[in-house]
Scaffold this motif. Structure first.
Motif, mmCIF file in Angstrom:
data_model
loop_
_atom_site.group_PDB
_atom_site.id
_atom_site.type_symbol
_atom_site.label_atom_id
_atom_site.label_comp_id
_atom_site.label_asym_id
_atom_site.label_seq_id
_atom_site.Cartn_x
_atom_site.Cartn_y
_atom_site.Cartn_z
ATOM 1 N N GLU A 101 -28.928 -18.350 -28.041
ATOM 2 C CA GLU A 101 -28.248 -17.165 -27.699
ATOM 3 C C GLU A 101 -28.847 -16.145 -26.525
ATOM 4 O O GLU A 101 -27.959 -15.751 -25.712
ATOM 5 C CB GLU A 101 -28.223 -16.417 -28.938
ATOM 6 C CG GLU A 101 -27.897 -16.618 -30.242
ATOM 7 C CD GLU A 101 -26.111 -16.497 -30.127
ATOM 8 O OE1 GLU A 101 -25.804 -16.197 -29.059
ATOM 9 O OE2 GLU A 101 -25.639 -17.169 -31.321
ATOM 10 N N SER B 18 -26.573 -8.910 -37.004
ATOM 11 C CA SER B 18 -26.564 -7.553 -37.076
ATOM 12 C C SER B 18 -27.856 -6.890 -36.919
ATOM 13 O O SER B 18 -28.622 -7.125 -37.712
ATOM 14 C CB SER B 18 -25.743 -7.173 -38.152
ATOM 15 O OG SER B 18 -25.661 -5.569 -38.307
ATOM 16 N N SER B 19 -27.879 -5.916 -35.955
ATOM 17 C CA SER B 19 -29.207 -5.085 -35.528
ATOM 18 C C SER B 19 -28.660 -3.476 -35.958
ATOM 19 O O SER B 19 -29.459 -2.690 -36.108
ATOM 20 C CB SER B 19 -29.594 -5.087 -34.398
ATOM 21 O OG SER B 19 -28.498 -4.861 -33.343
ATOM 22 N N VAL C 174 -22.050 -3.983 -37.466
ATOM 23 C CA VAL C 174 -21.969 -4.264 -36.057
ATOM 24 C C VAL C 174 -22.609 -5.580 -35.866
ATOM 25 O O VAL C 174 -23.816 -5.718 -35.753
ATOM 26 C CB VAL C 174 -22.585 -3.201 -35.228
ATOM 27 C CG1 VAL C 174 -22.411 -3.659 -33.882
ATOM 28 C CG2 VAL C 174 -21.971 -1.792 -35.261
ATOM 29 N N ASN C 175 -21.797 -6.646 -35.673
ATOM 30 C CA ASN C 175 -22.379 -8.181 -35.439
ATOM 31 C C ASN C 175 -22.142 -8.427 -33.983
ATOM 32 O O ASN C 175 -21.082 -8.685 -33.366
ATOM 33 C CB ASN C 175 -21.692 -8.712 -36.380
ATOM 34 C CG ASN C 175 -21.688 -8.482 -38.054
ATOM 35 O OD1 ASN C 175 -21.089 -7.483 -38.140
ATOM 36 N ND2 ASN C 175 -22.489 -9.126 -38.617
ATOM 37 N N ASP C 176 -23.556 -8.707 -33.488
ATOM 38 C CA ASP C 176 -23.545 -9.197 -32.140
ATOM 39 C C ASP C 176 -23.457 -10.601 -31.909
ATOM 40 O O ASP C 176 -23.169 -11.363 -30.918
ATOM 41 C CB ASP C 176 -24.559 -8.479 -31.287
ATOM 42 C CG ASP C 176 -24.598 -7.176 -31.472
ATOM 43 O OD1 ASP C 176 -23.615 -6.574 -30.878
ATOM 44 O OD2 ASP C 176 -25.818 -6.502 -31.388
#
Length: 367
Positions: A73, A220-221, A225-227
């Protein structure tokens, strides 16, 4: 007398009151994931290892998978890149590489230590090699200055598979803080074992730690909300509480394991059996398992079974010869393949009595 390979009930009951109190507190808290127990254990593990970050995850395989995925990533690895890995290791080391779309490149072990032969690594490095996964097999440090120099020379990451060696040190630095990132397993039979599955990643890399923490929580952090396209790989609160209790006793329990190993090495006298070497720096080995070599393994194992001594083979088939890796079945690693025919693990733990140790020694000497 019956000698279990590892008496897990006895291991855990030695901390019964403390573990039960922590579990009860956790149970009553009503918070079972990503809570205070996990934060406390992560902080204590980080302090113990000496690494800036410790991230609790679901198991040891996920710890390694997440390290590699994190580097993907961040753009440091690309699909198809190569990672050097010992040919003589548990299959999890290799699964973590292939699961991420990278290629494992096997290197033979040193015949004496059974660990990765660092002198053979450079010949296996190619333009697409991005990392060396060193496995501290059986509890013994697999790291030296040459490994560090090779990594620096070729700009490679060092990933430690520290599933078996928590508490071991190299020049005073603990495994888990020698390379760029490290994966831990807290499988119940490990020197630091949970009451189920568990694992952790340690690293001093802020960016990697941030990505791994998100990846392990669905990517998700921030809630919803999922990056990243992440995983569900979290250390639950009950396991974290258990591990935090047992971490306090790890060094003294490793010391007891070393005492068993010393007795075995000094008192087992049988020319049919090759014993492991006791390292010059005794802190470099925590004796997760005690592995002997013998060309008479089948006979010895059956003989020990008849005398109520449990044994295990670590490992009977190397990864490159497993059905799941048919693409590697044609490869030949003679040292690894020979070890897999000769190795046998005999009982070793912090809860063995002197009488039990003596019985194992006497029985083997009479073989």
């Amino acid at each position: 007398m019956e000698i279990k390979f590892l008496d897990l009930q006895k291991v855990n009951l030695s901390h019964q009151e403390e573990i039960e109190n922590r579990l009860l507190t956790t149970f009553r808290s009503g918070w079972y994931l990503l809570g205070n127990e996990n934060k406390t254990f992560e902080a204590n593990l980080s302090s113990y290892i000496g690494a800036k970050h410790a991230i609790g995850v679901a198991n040891g395989l996920d710890a390694l998978r997440l390290i590699i995925r994190g580097y993907l990533e961040l753009g440091i690895f690309q699909k198809g890149d190569q990672i050097i890995v010992p040919a003589n290791t548990y299959i999890a080391s290799v699964l973590a590489i292939s699961d991420n779309g990278l290629q494992p490149v096997f290197v033979e072990p040193n015949a004496d230590t059974h660990n990765l032969d660092i002198d053979k690594i450079e010949a296996a490095i190619t333009p697409t090699t991005k990392a060396i996964m060193t496995v501290h097999l059986y509890g013994q440090v697999s790291y030296n200055e040459k490994l560090k120099s090779l990594a620096e020379k070729y700009n490679l990451k060092i990933i430690e598979d520290n599933a078996q060696a928590i508490g071991a040190t190299y020049n005073g630095i603990k495994t888990g803080n020698l390379g760029d990132a490290s994966g831990f397993s807290f499988y119940p039979g490990k020197n630091l074992g949970a009451l189920g599955d568990g694992g952790a990643v340690t690293t001093n890399d802020d960016a990697l730690a941030k990505v791994i923490r998100a990846l392990a929580n669905y990517g998700s952090s921030e809630k919803y909300v999922n990056d990243f396209q992440g995983l569900n790989s979290r250390l639950d609160e009950l396991q974290a509480a258990t591990l935090d209790v047992k971490l306090n006793y790890l060094d003294q329990e490793n010391k007891k394991r070393k005492a068993v190993a010393k007795r075995y090495i000094s008192e087992i006298k049988n020319d049919k059996i090759q014993l492991p070497l006791f390292p010059i720096d005794e802190n470099s080995h925590v004796w997760h398992v005690f592995v002997i070599n013998t060309k008479n393994r089948k006979d010895l194992q059956e003989y020990l079974t008849r005398h109520n001594i449990q044994t295990i083979i670590h490992y009977p088939t190397p990864p490159h010869l497993q059905k799941c890796y048919q693409e590697f079945n044609h490869l030949s690693f003679p040292i690894t393949e020979n070890l897999c025919k000769e190795v046998l693990s005999i009982p070793i733990s912090q809860v063995m009595t002197e009488e039990e140790i003596s019985f194992v020694i006497q029985t083997i000497n009479n073989f």
